[in-house]
Design a protein around this motif. Sequence first.
Motif, PDB file in Angstrom:
ATOM      1  N   GLY A  52       0.815  -1.208   0.000  1.00  0.00           N
ATOM      2  CA  GLY A  52       0.000   0.000   0.000  1.00  0.00           C
ATOM      3  C   GLY A  52       0.847   1.256   0.000  1.00  0.00           C
ATOM      4  O   GLY A  52       0.559   2.217  -0.730  1.00  0.00           O
ATOM      5  N   LEU A  53       1.901   1.286   0.805  1.00  0.00           N
ATOM      6  CA  LEU A  53       2.778   2.454   0.851  1.00  0.00           C
ATOM      7  C   LEU A  53       3.434   2.682  -0.504  1.00  0.00           C
ATOM      8  O   LEU A  53       3.457   3.810  -1.014  1.00  0.00           O
ATOM      9  N   PHE A  54       3.972   1.632  -1.085  1.00  0.00           N
ATOM     10  CA  PHE A  54       4.628   1.770  -2.385  1.00  0.00           C
ATOM     11  C   PHE A  54       3.641   2.226  -3.459  1.00  0.00           C
ATOM     12  O   PHE A  54       3.939   3.121  -4.251  1.00  0.00           O
ATOM     13  N   SER A  55       2.467   1.624  -3.486  1.00  0.00           N
ATOM     14  CA  SER A  55       1.515   1.962  -4.542  1.00  0.00           C
ATOM     15  C   SER A  55       0.983   3.385  -4.381  1.00  0.00           C
ATOM     16  O   SER A  55       0.780   4.093  -5.369  1.00  0.00           O
ATOM     17  N   ALA A  56       0.782   3.831  -3.151  1.00  0.00           N
ATOM     18  CA  ALA A  56       0.296   5.195  -2.929  1.00  0.00           C
ATOM     19  C   ALA A  56       1.344   6.225  -3.355  1.00  0.00           C
ATOM     20  O   ALA A  56       1.017   7.231  -3.996  1.00  0.00           O
ATOM     21  N   ILE A  57       2.599   5.979  -3.025  1.00  0.00           N
ATOM     22  CA  ILE A  57       3.670   6.889  -3.435  1.00  0.00           C
ATOM     23  C   ILE A  57       3.809   6.894  -4.952  1.00  0.00           C
ATOM     24  O   ILE A  57       3.968   7.946  -5.574  1.00  0.00           O
ATOM     25  N   SER A  58       3.743   5.736  -5.555  1.00  0.00           N
ATOM     26  CA  SER A  58       3.860   5.635  -7.006  1.00  0.00           C
ATOM     27  C   SER A  58       2.718   6.358  -7.712  1.00  0.00           C
ATOM     28  O   SER A  58       2.925   7.053  -8.720  1.00  0.00           O
ATOM     29  N   LEU A  79      -1.994   1.003 -13.682  1.00  0.00           N
ATOM     30  CA  LEU A  79      -1.488   0.028 -12.708  1.00  0.00           C
ATOM     31  C   LEU A  79      -1.316   0.646 -11.325  1.00  0.00           C
ATOM     32  O   LEU A  79      -1.540  -0.021 -10.308  1.00  0.00           O
ATOM     33  N   CYS A  80      -0.943   1.913 -11.289  1.00  0.00           N
ATOM     34  CA  CYS A  80      -0.830   2.597  -9.993  1.00  0.00           C
ATOM     35  C   CYS A  80      -2.182   2.665  -9.303  1.00  0.00           C
ATOM     36  O   CYS A  80      -2.292   2.359  -8.111  1.00  0.00           O
ATOM     37  N   TRP A  81      -3.208   3.057 -10.051  1.00  0.00           N
ATOM     38  CA  TRP A  81      -4.559   3.116  -9.481  1.00  0.00           C
ATOM     39  C   TRP A  81      -5.031   1.734  -9.043  1.00  0.00           C
ATOM     40  O   TRP A  81      -5.584   1.566  -7.951  1.00  0.00           O
ATOM     41  N   ILE A  82      -4.804   0.741  -9.880  1.00  0.00           N
ATOM     42  CA  ILE A  82      -5.213  -0.625  -9.540  1.00  0.00           C
ATOM     43  C   ILE A  82      -4.491  -1.095  -8.279  1.00  0.00           C
ATOM     44  O   ILE A  82      -5.094  -1.735  -7.406  1.00  0.00           O
ATOM     45  N   SER A  83      -3.212  -0.774  -8.161  1.00  0.00           N
ATOM     46  CA  SER A  83      -2.440  -1.201  -6.995  1.00  0.00           C
ATOM     47  C   SER A  83      -2.957  -0.584  -5.703  1.00  0.00           C
ATOM     48  O   SER A  83      -3.081  -1.272  -4.681  1.00  0.00           O
ATOM     49  N   VAL A  84      -3.258   0.709  -5.729  1.00  0.00           N
ATOM     50  CA  VAL A  84      -3.798   1.353  -4.525  1.00  0.00           C
ATOM     51  C   VAL A  84      -5.140   0.725  -4.155  1.00  0.00           C
ATOM     52  O   VAL A  84      -5.383   0.374  -2.989  1.00  0.00           O
ATOM     53  N   ALA A  87      -4.632  -2.815  -2.787  1.00  0.00           N
ATOM     54  CA  ALA A  87      -4.135  -2.823  -1.406  1.00  0.00           C
ATOM     55  C   ALA A  87      -5.279  -2.543  -0.428  1.00  0.00           C
ATOM     56  O   ALA A  87      -5.410  -3.216   0.606  1.00  0.00           O
ATOM     57  N   LEU A  88      -6.120  -1.574  -0.767  1.00  0.00           N
ATOM     58  CA  LEU A  88      -7.276  -1.269   0.087  1.00  0.00           C
ATOM     59  C   LEU A  88      -8.263  -2.438   0.136  1.00  0.00           C
ATOM     60  O   LEU A  88      -8.796  -2.769   1.199  1.00  0.00           O
ATOM     61  N   LEU A  89      -8.489  -3.063  -1.011  1.00  0.00           N
ATOM     62  CA  LEU A  89      -9.399  -4.207  -1.067  1.00  0.00           C
ATOM     63  C   LEU A  89      -8.847  -5.386  -0.270  1.00  0.00           C
ATOM     64  O   LEU A  89      -9.582  -6.032   0.488  1.00  0.00           O
ATOM     65  N   LEU A  90      -7.558  -5.671  -0.407  1.00  0.00           N
ATOM     66  CA  LEU A  90      -6.949  -6.783   0.331  1.00  0.00           C
ATOM     67  C   LEU A  90      -7.027  -6.553   1.834  1.00  0.00           C
ATOM     68  O   LEU A  90      -7.295  -7.488   2.598  1.00  0.00           O
ATOM     69  N   LEU A  91      -6.791  -5.322   2.273  1.00  0.00           N
ATOM     70  CA  LEU A  91      -6.905  -5.042   3.699  1.00  0.00           C
ATOM     71  C   LEU A  91      -8.349  -5.199   4.160  1.00  0.00           C
ATOM     72  O   LEU A  91      -8.619  -5.803   5.198  1.00  0.00           O
ATOM     73  N   THR A  92      -9.275  -4.670   3.373  1.00  0.00           N
ATOM     74  CA  THR A  92     -10.697  -4.759   3.732  1.00  0.00           C
ATOM     75  C   THR A  92     -11.159  -6.203   3.833  1.00  0.00           C
ATOM     76  O   THR A  92     -11.797  -6.600   4.817  1.00  0.00           O
ATOM     77  N   LEU A 113      -4.608   3.664   6.796  1.00  0.00           N
ATOM     78  CA  LEU A 113      -4.973   4.870   6.045  1.00  0.00           C
ATOM     79  C   LEU A 113      -4.090   6.059   6.419  1.00  0.00           C
ATOM     80  O   LEU A 113      -3.694   6.837   5.548  1.00  0.00           O
ATOM     81  N   LEU A 114      -3.759   6.208   7.697  1.00  0.00           N
ATOM     82  CA  LEU A 114      -2.854   7.274   8.121  1.00  0.00           C
ATOM     83  C   LEU A 114      -1.500   7.096   7.456  1.00  0.00           C
ATOM     84  O   LEU A 114      -0.903   8.059   6.963  1.00  0.00           O
ATOM     85  N   SER A 115      -1.013   5.868   7.402  1.00  0.00           N
ATOM     86  CA  SER A 115       0.284   5.596   6.784  1.00  0.00           C
ATOM     87  C   SER A 115       0.278   5.933   5.297  1.00  0.00           C
ATOM     88  O   SER A 115       1.228   6.551   4.795  1.00  0.00           O
ATOM     89  N   LEU A 116      -0.779   5.542   4.591  1.00  0.00           N
ATOM     90  CA  LEU A 116      -0.852   5.847   3.151  1.00  0.00           C
ATOM     91  C   LEU A 116      -0.895   7.347   2.911  1.00  0.00           C
ATOM     92  O   LEU A 116      -0.187   7.872   2.053  1.00  0.00           O
TER      93      LEU A 116
END
Length: 143
Positions: A52-58, A79-84, A87-92, A113-116
Amino acid sequence: MQTPPIQRPSSAFIGASWLALLIGILTYLAGLWNAGMALNEKGYYFTILMYGLFSAISLQKSVRDRAEGIAVTGIYFGLCWISVLLALLLLTVGLWNATLQNSEKGFYAMAFLLSLFAAVTVQKNVRDVARATPLAPADAPGT
């Protein structure tokens, strides 16, 4: 292409961004460390945080690049949008199916969410500071 000068973020905003990132990540990791879950579950949640951190930064970098006229391919941007979102879907899905109390689930979701958010803000600040800092004559392009 000439871009307007970037104003350097204040030291307070930079510090608050880094502090939020550290608090988010350390809180999430402390929760994992103290959790009574199997090691493979802890690894799953840790991997989602890193992904999630990597995809949000990307994604933030791609959005900023496009706004500044720097070429970003559509496939990478997608791919950046899909990754973010992934990550949110996997956590959910992970939290939905976890045998945790609702307060624990909320704890992980909010720390994530705070970390992202903080990672995006820190990356933005790093880029703004780099753009606002004048190049030394030896570092200037064409020298």
